[in-house]
Design an enzyme around this catalytic site. Structure first.
Site, short mmCIF file in Angstrom:
data_model
loop_
_atom_site.label_atom_id
_atom_site.label_comp_id
_atom_site.label_asym_id
_atom_site.label_seq_id
_atom_site.Cartn_x
_atom_site.Cartn_y
_atom_site.Cartn_z
N HIS A 1 53.29 39.04 43.05
CA HIS A 1 53.09 40.09 42.06
C HIS A 1 53.92 39.80 40.80
CE1 HIS A 1 52.63 42.11 46.06
NE2 HIS A 1 51.45 42.31 45.51
N HIS B 1 44.41 39.36 45.49
CA HIS B 1 44.95 38.34 46.39
C HIS B 1 43.90 37.64 47.24
CE1 HIS B 1 48.80 39.92 45.24
NE2 HIS B 1 48.59 41.08 45.83
#
Length: 332
Positions: free
Chosen positions: A218, A58
């Protein structure tokens, strides 16, 4: 879609990345002989320490906001995985200066469990901790407490980090984070999936002419899959969802965050930013600052998110404006 990545062994993806970060930056280090215990190189004295944590994949979230004026440490998990309670505990011990620890992280089950365990371990050492989770993803759940934390956590980092840098107490730093949380909402959308190195194939599928509104970072399902929409249409739908959930009146002031998910060009993000600004201008909502770039990605996923943070007082303006410097993010 075949996996094409500049890596060594897929299972070493996270640790190889961390070695590269430490080699390139002297602002940060690791402790307890564990690459995944990531923190500032020089502990700040007499200051509430702010610790975050989360999975790899991320960047610049989560570890990218460790530095001057923001966070003090980060527990680093594998790709889309939580750091361990021991890693969080060791980072907290390394940066604690006696004023307490604020745990500030995303609203994900594994993270909550491990941060809570770390808090119990620190309590046994007589180190006070308080915790708050980012939960800004409007479309992920009708219940605000059950929402995912995504790019809007940036505003929580910014406000809590400023309050801590100014010498605030643990309660004051927590209150700054809570105020930012209460005033922040995000909507995101994906145009492509991403590939987790250890898996080697896409984590979901979209047709060539299809996108997903509300997709999680995700690969969690969104609220609809359908034909790709224009920037104007995406901005309108996103702001409609945000402003229904958090009404902002004409004359009120907001910060805007236009965030790329990993494979979206700066040009596209600025096109989207222009679309968002036109709608806000039409609604007479004033824009205090606009942030455009990659703030919370999902590997090489194409897509973006839009976050709105309502500025409710001069204190928030000063917190947002505080200059910060980390290896990944600098604001002057």
């Amino acid at each position: 879609m075949a996996m094409k990545k500049i890596i060594n062994a897929p299972e070493n993806y996270t640790d190889d990345m961390l070695r590269g970060i430490y080699a390139a930056n002297d602002m940060v280090k690791y402790v307890n002989d564990d690459l995944r215990c990531y923190c500032i190189a020089k502990k700040k004295p007499d200051k509430v320490a702010i610790i975050t944590g989360g999975g790899t994949g991320h960047l610049p979230l989560f570890l990218g906001y460790v530095g001057d004026g923001m966070l003090d440490g980060c527990g680093v998990g594998g790709v889309f995985q939580s750091p361990s309670a021991e890693q969080i505990y060791n980072v907290a011990k390394a940066v604690d200066s006696g004023k307490g620890i604020l745990f500030l992280y995303g609203n994900y089950t594994g993270d909550i469990m491990n941060f809570d365990m770390a808090s119990e371990m620190l309590d046994m050492d007589d180190i006070e901790t308080k915790s708050i989770v980012g939960a800004d993803d409007v479309l992920s759940n009708a219940n605000p407490d059950a929402r995912r934390g995504v790019a809007g956590i940036f505003f929580m980092y910014k406000c809590a980090g400023a309050r801590a840098a100014w010498g605030g107490s643990l309660d004051e730093v927590l209150a700054a984070a809570q105020k930012a949380k209460d005033q922040t909402r995000t909507v995101g959308f994906a145009l492509t999936p991403c590939i987790i190195p250890e898996v080697g194939h896409p984590n979901f599928t979209l047709k060539d002419d299809e996108m997903a509104m509300g997709m999680g970072i995700h690969g969690e399902p969104g609220v609809w899959n359908g034909p790709i929409r224009t920037a104007d249409e995406l901005a309108a739908e996103s702001l409609d969802s945000i402003l229904k959930d958090m009404p902002v009146a004409a004359g009120e002031e907001v910060c805007v965050l236009i965030n790329g998910l990993g494979a979206t060009s700066q040009e596209e993000l600025y096109i989207l930013s222009g679309s968002v600004r036109k709608i806000l201008d039409d609604k007479k909502i004033r824009v205090y600052r606009t942030f455009v770039g990659e703030y919370a990605t999902s590997m090489e996923m194409a897509g973006a998110s839009i976050s709105i943070c309502r500025i409710v007082d001069e204190e928030m303006r000063k917190e947002i404006d505080l200059p910060v410097h980390t290896p990944f993010y600098t604001q002057i």
